[in-house]
Design a protein around this motif. Structure first.
Motif, PDB file in Angstrom:
ATOM      1  N   ARG A   1       0.703  -1.210   0.183  1.00  0.00           N
ATOM      2  CA  ARG A   1       0.096   0.059  -0.007  1.00  0.00           C
ATOM      3  C   ARG A   1       0.877   1.302  -0.038  1.00  0.00           C
ATOM      4  O   ARG A   1       0.645   2.356  -0.608  1.00  0.00           O
ATOM      5  CB  ARG A   1      -0.894  -0.070   1.102  1.00  0.00           C
ATOM      6  CG  ARG A   1      -2.233   0.948   1.069  1.00  0.00           C
ATOM      7  CD  ARG A   1      -2.902   1.087   2.200  1.00  0.00           C
ATOM      8  NE  ARG A   1      -2.402   1.724   3.297  1.00  0.00           N
ATOM      9  CZ  ARG A   1      -3.294   1.984   4.340  1.00  0.00           C
ATOM     10  NH1 ARG A   1      -4.580   1.492   4.444  1.00  0.00           N
ATOM     11  NH2 ARG A   1      -2.543   2.478   5.362  1.00  0.00           N
ATOM     12  N   GLU A   2       1.985   1.134   0.646  1.00  0.00           N
ATOM     13  CA  GLU A   2       2.835   2.372   0.753  1.00  0.00           C
ATOM     14  C   GLU A   2       3.288   2.777  -0.667  1.00  0.00           C
ATOM     15  O   GLU A   2       3.518   3.706  -1.129  1.00  0.00           O
ATOM     16  CB  GLU A   2       4.083   2.072   1.910  1.00  0.00           C
ATOM     17  CG  GLU A   2       3.501   2.381   3.316  1.00  0.00           C
ATOM     18  CD  GLU A   2       4.804   1.877   4.424  1.00  0.00           C
ATOM     19  OE1 GLU A   2       4.328   2.297   5.620  1.00  0.00           O
ATOM     20  OE2 GLU A   2       5.715   1.233   3.870  1.00  0.00           O
TER      21      GLU A   2
ATOM     22  N   ASP B   1       0.753   4.053  -2.925  1.00  0.00           N
ATOM     23  CA  ASP B   1       0.441   5.754  -2.338  1.00  0.00           C
ATOM     24  C   ASP B   1       1.483   6.574  -2.857  1.00  0.00           C
ATOM     25  O   ASP B   1       1.181   7.621  -3.486  1.00  0.00           O
ATOM     26  CB  ASP B   1       0.261   5.615  -0.939  1.00  0.00           C
ATOM     27  CG  ASP B   1      -1.050   5.161  -0.242  1.00  0.00           C
ATOM     28  OD1 ASP B   1      -1.943   4.961  -0.937  1.00  0.00           O
ATOM     29  OD2 ASP B   1      -0.989   4.875   1.144  1.00  0.00           O
TER      30      ASP B   1
ATOM     31  N   ALA C   1       1.109   6.528  -7.126  1.00  0.00           N
ATOM     32  CA  ALA C   1      -0.113   7.133  -7.637  1.00  0.00           C
ATOM     33  C   ALA C   1       0.188   8.456  -7.993  1.00  0.00           C
ATOM     34  O   ALA C   1      -0.273   9.132  -9.189  1.00  0.00           O
ATOM     35  CB  ALA C   1      -1.434   7.128  -6.667  1.00  0.00           C
TER      36      ALA C   1
ATOM     37  N   ARG D   1      -3.453   6.286 -12.771  1.00  0.00           N
ATOM     38  CA  ARG D   1      -3.392   6.983 -11.354  1.00  0.00           C
ATOM     39  C   ARG D   1      -4.448   6.417 -10.545  1.00  0.00           C
ATOM     40  O   ARG D   1      -4.340   6.156  -9.492  1.00  0.00           O
ATOM     41  CB  ARG D   1      -3.283   8.291 -11.510  1.00  0.00           C
ATOM     42  CG  ARG D   1      -3.308   8.950 -10.258  1.00  0.00           C
ATOM     43  CD  ARG D   1      -3.262  10.561 -10.549  1.00  0.00           C
ATOM     44  NE  ARG D   1      -2.975  11.136  -9.230  1.00  0.00           N
ATOM     45  CZ  ARG D   1      -2.348  12.566  -9.382  1.00  0.00           C
ATOM     46  NH1 ARG D   1      -2.034  13.154 -10.503  1.00  0.00           N
ATOM     47  NH2 ARG D   1      -2.100  13.008  -8.104  1.00  0.00           N
TER      48      ARG D   1
ATOM     49  N   GLN E   1      -4.690   4.194  -7.265  1.00  0.00           N
ATOM     50  CA  GLN E   1      -5.392   4.741  -5.963  1.00  0.00           C
ATOM     51  C   GLN E   1      -6.406   3.871  -5.328  1.00  0.00           C
ATOM     52  O   GLN E   1      -6.591   3.389  -4.289  1.00  0.00           O
ATOM     53  CB  GLN E   1      -5.976   5.770  -6.258  1.00  0.00           C
ATOM     54  CG  GLN E   1      -4.821   7.078  -6.261  1.00  0.00           C
ATOM     55  CD  GLN E   1      -5.796   8.465  -7.003  1.00  0.00           C
ATOM     56  OE1 GLN E   1      -6.856   8.382  -7.530  1.00  0.00           O
ATOM     57  NE2 GLN E   1      -5.103   9.502  -6.446  1.00  0.00           N
TER      58      GLN E   1
ATOM     59  N   ALA F   1      -4.701   0.519  -3.814  1.00  0.00           N
ATOM     60  CA  ALA F   1      -4.160   1.064  -2.571  1.00  0.00           C
ATOM     61  C   ALA F   1      -5.345   0.758  -1.303  1.00  0.00           C
ATOM     62  O   ALA F   1      -5.285   0.535  -0.306  1.00  0.00           O
ATOM     63  CB  ALA F   1      -3.565   2.517  -2.464  1.00  0.00           C
ATOM     64  N   PHE F   2      -6.491   1.365  -2.016  1.00  0.00           N
ATOM     65  CA  PHE F   2      -7.732   1.276  -1.153  1.00  0.00           C
ATOM     66  C   PHE F   2      -8.025  -0.132  -0.864  1.00  0.00           C
ATOM     67  O   PHE F   2      -8.345  -0.433   0.352  1.00  0.00           O
ATOM     68  CB  PHE F   2      -9.028   1.972  -2.070  1.00  0.00           C
ATOM     69  CG  PHE F   2     -10.463   1.605  -1.357  1.00  0.00           C
ATOM     70  CD1 PHE F   2     -10.703   2.105  -0.152  1.00  0.00           C
ATOM     71  CD2 PHE F   2     -11.040   0.699  -2.415  1.00  0.00           C
ATOM     72  CE1 PHE F   2     -12.037   1.695   0.232  1.00  0.00           C
ATOM     73  CE2 PHE F   2     -12.342   0.330  -1.605  1.00  0.00           C
ATOM     74  CZ  PHE F   2     -12.768   1.047  -0.384  1.00  0.00           C
TER      75      PHE F   2
END
Lengths: 138, 337
Positions: A16-17, A20, A23, A31, A35, A38-39
């Motif tokens: 996730r990092e 983030d 993106a 992009r 995102q 990541a969500f």
């Protein structure tokens, strides 16, 4: 669970990092997809943290509405849906609504904690129902 | 939207170019071609049709999604509804041509290109729209009244669709197709069944008239897009959908599409000849809208898992259904307005 670190949650956090950070360097549709990914990782992390609690609470809630019926959460959910559709719970519609709302609130909070604010979440004061996690998870 | 592969008639667009030449003559050519980011059910191509010194910006939409749970009407019928609306002066991208089998492009059609803003966040919060935003609810009411005044008999094929017969039952059939029991959605269906308003005269509906499909510029709503859910039904269905919580994008103090108040919408609607619709009936269709939107999110997730329409956004839709269900049940309890 493996003895080796990072553990599952830490691996997900690592991904996730990265997403983030990635993106903002992307454009348009790519992009947006980064995102969303990541969500989705965030959803997985919150579900991992919640463990089997929500499923157990679902099973207890559905069983309670079905007069103490036994079965898995999935089986009981199916039976509950059949009963609602048949009108078997019409006379207890408000009570059923409260119970299902409590469990739906818990599920929605795992997906979008920002959309289920603590002050407007219903308080499931019904016996046999676990209170949705009060801790704000992000 | 980010353009991909701007080009001058590469092979990928050969069929489209041929389709244009069939209608507009051998000298017609395509220029300035852009493929915007893909929607879930269509391939969109924006291009200039050039014929001598004449040049016109057009949009081609080809259907990419077919399935037994497909909630969208045939392209020929979309084209017919848009043509009927266009004839009445309703702001819709001018229909130009419908593809036929000889085009080799599948189902689809070409319309005029219209420019404006459709992104909800920009319309609902952008300073550029501060002056136009307060007028949108009234304008939406006038447009819906105009649309609902078009005789449904102008597009008779719409009566064939299940949404025209019984929209709640149509949603339930789609929901059943996914074989994924959701007690919250069942409660929604049950409430809809037990609280049905009396039926008035059925009218032509847009079916997806909401923020995101209303193209806005500095003058207000310039065009209404996405007619693929058009059907025949109660006018309050269109109104309730626009007011449904999902289309406010968090601006719940402005229940009409996140930009206005219900009384502004309905005053303009009645003033433009629309039916007098009671608040209870609008609320009924707002509830219906939440059920429908939850089922549509299940559809996208199902397409992601089983239908080969892979997309992170569609995966997210499956889980987003829980948030819509939360809104649905909070609304049924009267805790959300």
């Amino acid at each position: 669970m493996t003895q080796y670190r990072p553990d599952r949650s830490e691996l997900l956090l690592t991904v996730r990092e990265f997403l983030d950070a990635l993106a903002p360097q992307l454009d348009g549709e790519t992009r947006y997809r980064a995102q969303v990914c990541a969500f989705l990782i965030g959803v997985c992390m919150r579900e991992l943290e919640a463990g089997i609690g929500p499923e157990d609470a679902d099973r207890a809630a559905w069983s309670g509405l079905l007069g103490g019926a036994d079965g898995s959460a999935a089986d009981l959910s199916r039976h509950l849906c059949t009963a609602i559709r048949a009108g078997d719970l019409d006379t207890d519609f408000d009570h059923t609504l409260d119970i299902v709302l409590a469990r739906t609130t818990a599920a929605a909070r795992l997906v979008r904690p920002d959309k289920v604010s603590p002050h407007d979440a219903p308080s499931p004061s019904v016996s046999g129902i676990s209170r949705p996690p009060g801790k704000r998870l992000t | 939207m980010k353009p991909s592969d701007p080009a001058r008639e590469p092979d990928a667009f050969a069929n489209l170019a041929r389709a244009m030449r069939r209608r507009f003559g051998g000298a017609a050519r395509l220029d300035n071609i852009i493929v915007p980011s893909l929607g879930g059910s269509n391939r969109t191509v924006v291009f200039d049709l050039v014929d001598g010194v004449a040049r016109r910006r057009l949009v081609s939409r080809q259907r990419t999604y077919r399935g037994p749970d497909n909630p969208f009407i045939d392209d020929a019928h979309q084209f017919a509804v848009m043509s009927a609306a266009h004839r009445r002066g309703f702001p819709v991208p001018e229909p130009i041509l419908l593809f036929d089998p000889e085009d080799g492009l599948g189902e689809g059609f070409v319309t005029a290109f219209v420019s404006g803003e459709t992104m909800p966040n920009r319309i609902l919060t952008g300073a550029a729209y501060d002056t136009v935003r307060p007028r949108l609810a009234g304008q939406a009411g006038e447009l819906l009244a105009l649309l609902h005044s078009i005789p449904a008999s102008e597009v008779p094929a719409l009566t064939l669709y299940p949404d025209s017969d019984d929209p709640t039952e149509a949603q339930r059939r789609r929901y059943d197709f996914y074989a994924e029991p959701h007690p919250a959605i069942e409660l929604g269906f049950r409430w809809l069944e037990r609280n049905r308003p009396s039926r008035g005269t059925a009218q032509l509906l847009h079916g997806d008239f909401r923020t995101g499909n209303l193209m806005v510029d500095q003058t207000g709503i310039v065009t209404v897009l996405d007619w693929e859910c058009s059907h025949i039904g109660q006018p309050a269905e269109d109104i309730g959908w626009l007011c449904s919580r999902s289309w406010r994008f968090g601006h719940h103090d402005r229940p009409v599409g996140g930009f206005g108040q219900r009384h502004e919408l309905m005053t303009a609607y009645r003033g433009a000849g629309g039916r007098d619709i009671q608040a209870d009936e609008i609320r009924y269709w707002e509830i219906f809208g939440l059920v429908r939107w939850a089922v549509l999110n299940m559809m996208q997730a199902h397409g992601h898992i089983f239908g080969g329409r892979r997309s992170p956004a569609f995966a997210a839709c499956g889980r987003n259904a829980s948030v819509i269900e939360y809104d649905l049940l909070m609304s049924l309890k009267g805790l959300h307005q």
